[in-house]
Write a protein that holds these residues in place. Structure first.
Motif, PDB file in Angstrom:
ATOM      1  N   ILE A  75       0.998  -1.024 -14.288  1.00  0.00           N
ATOM      2  CA  ILE A  75       1.297  -0.834 -12.867  1.00  0.00           C
ATOM      3  C   ILE A  75       2.794  -0.971 -12.615  1.00  0.00           C
ATOM      4  O   ILE A  75       3.384  -0.208 -11.848  1.00  0.00           O
ATOM      5  N   ARG A  76       3.434  -1.912 -13.279  1.00  0.00           N
ATOM      6  CA  ARG A  76       4.874  -2.139 -13.089  1.00  0.00           C
ATOM      7  C   ARG A  76       5.712  -0.939 -13.521  1.00  0.00           C
ATOM      8  O   ARG A  76       6.857  -0.800 -13.103  1.00  0.00           O
ATOM      9  N   ARG A 119       1.880   3.678  -4.547  1.00  0.00           N
ATOM     10  CA  ARG A 119       1.147   3.801  -3.278  1.00  0.00           C
ATOM     11  C   ARG A 119      -0.191   4.500  -3.491  1.00  0.00           C
ATOM     12  O   ARG A 119      -1.216   4.095  -2.935  1.00  0.00           O
ATOM     13  N   ALA A 120      -0.188   5.567  -4.284  1.00  0.00           N
ATOM     14  CA  ALA A 120      -1.431   6.284  -4.572  1.00  0.00           C
ATOM     15  C   ALA A 120      -2.420   5.379  -5.305  1.00  0.00           C
ATOM     16  O   ALA A 120      -3.627   5.394  -5.015  1.00  0.00           O
ATOM     17  N   VAL A 156      -2.597   2.058  -5.191  1.00  0.00           N
ATOM     18  CA  VAL A 156      -3.114   1.057  -4.248  1.00  0.00           C
ATOM     19  C   VAL A 156      -4.190   1.692  -3.365  1.00  0.00           C
ATOM     20  O   VAL A 156      -5.234   1.083  -3.104  1.00  0.00           O
ATOM     21  N   TYR A 157      -3.969   2.915  -2.927  1.00  0.00           N
ATOM     22  CA  TYR A 157      -4.972   3.632  -2.134  1.00  0.00           C
ATOM     23  C   TYR A 157      -6.285   3.748  -2.918  1.00  0.00           C
ATOM     24  O   TYR A 157      -7.356   3.465  -2.392  1.00  0.00           O
ATOM     25  N   LEU A 158      -6.191   4.146  -4.186  1.00  0.00           N
ATOM     26  CA  LEU A 158      -7.390   4.276  -5.016  1.00  0.00           C
ATOM     27  C   LEU A 158      -8.106   2.936  -5.185  1.00  0.00           C
ATOM     28  O   LEU A 158      -9.341   2.870  -5.102  1.00  0.00           O
ATOM     29  N   LEU A 159      -7.342   1.886  -5.434  1.00  0.00           N
ATOM     30  CA  LEU A 159      -7.953   0.562  -5.581  1.00  0.00           C
ATOM     31  C   LEU A 159      -8.708   0.166  -4.315  1.00  0.00           C
ATOM     32  O   LEU A 159      -9.817  -0.368  -4.384  1.00  0.00           O
ATOM     33  N   ARG A 160      -8.109   0.426  -3.163  1.00  0.00           N
ATOM     34  CA  ARG A 160      -8.777   0.091  -1.903  1.00  0.00           C
ATOM     35  C   ARG A 160     -10.061   0.899  -1.739  1.00  0.00           C
ATOM     36  O   ARG A 160     -11.068   0.383  -1.269  1.00  0.00           O
TER      37      ARG A 160
END
Length: 108
Positions: A82-83, A91-92, A94-98
């Motif tokens: 991730i880093r 951002r994409a 994080v959207y997928l994780l949510r």
């Protein structure tokens, strides 16, 4: 922190990696019983050896002491990847994780 933590953590990480105490000692260029002495509670690693042990498992010292996840090595690997993401991809992600976690209860 109890002194037994280091012994137990090395054993846990070693088992996850599926490596024997003897093999790990040899891989670290230590005496053949070095890791056994630590995991049996007879010794603690020096700071230099501790850093070598962390490198051996591909984790940071902080990750060594973080035992909040049963999949600790996998979570650490994911964090390292991730880093490497740029801001847009992050951002994409994080959207997928949510989206993946929308209907799942929070874990504490």
């Amino acid at each position: 922190m109890e002194l037994s933590f280091v012994a137990e953590r090395i054993t846990q990480l070693r088992m996850e990696k599926n490596v024997s105490e003897h093999r790990m000692s040899l891989d670290l260029n230590m005496g053949h019983g070095y890791i056994h002495n630590i995991t049996s509670g007879n010794a603690l690693p020096s700071m230099e050896a501790f850093f070598r042990i962390c490198d051996y498992f591909g984790i940071t010292p902080q990750e060594f002491f973080n035992t909040t996840s049963s999949n600790s090595q996998l979570v650490c690997e994911a964090e390292r990847e991730i880093r490497r993401l740029d801001r847009r991809d992050l951002r994409a992600f994080v959207y997928l994780l949510r989206r993946f976690n929308e209907n799942k209860p929070d874990r504490q």
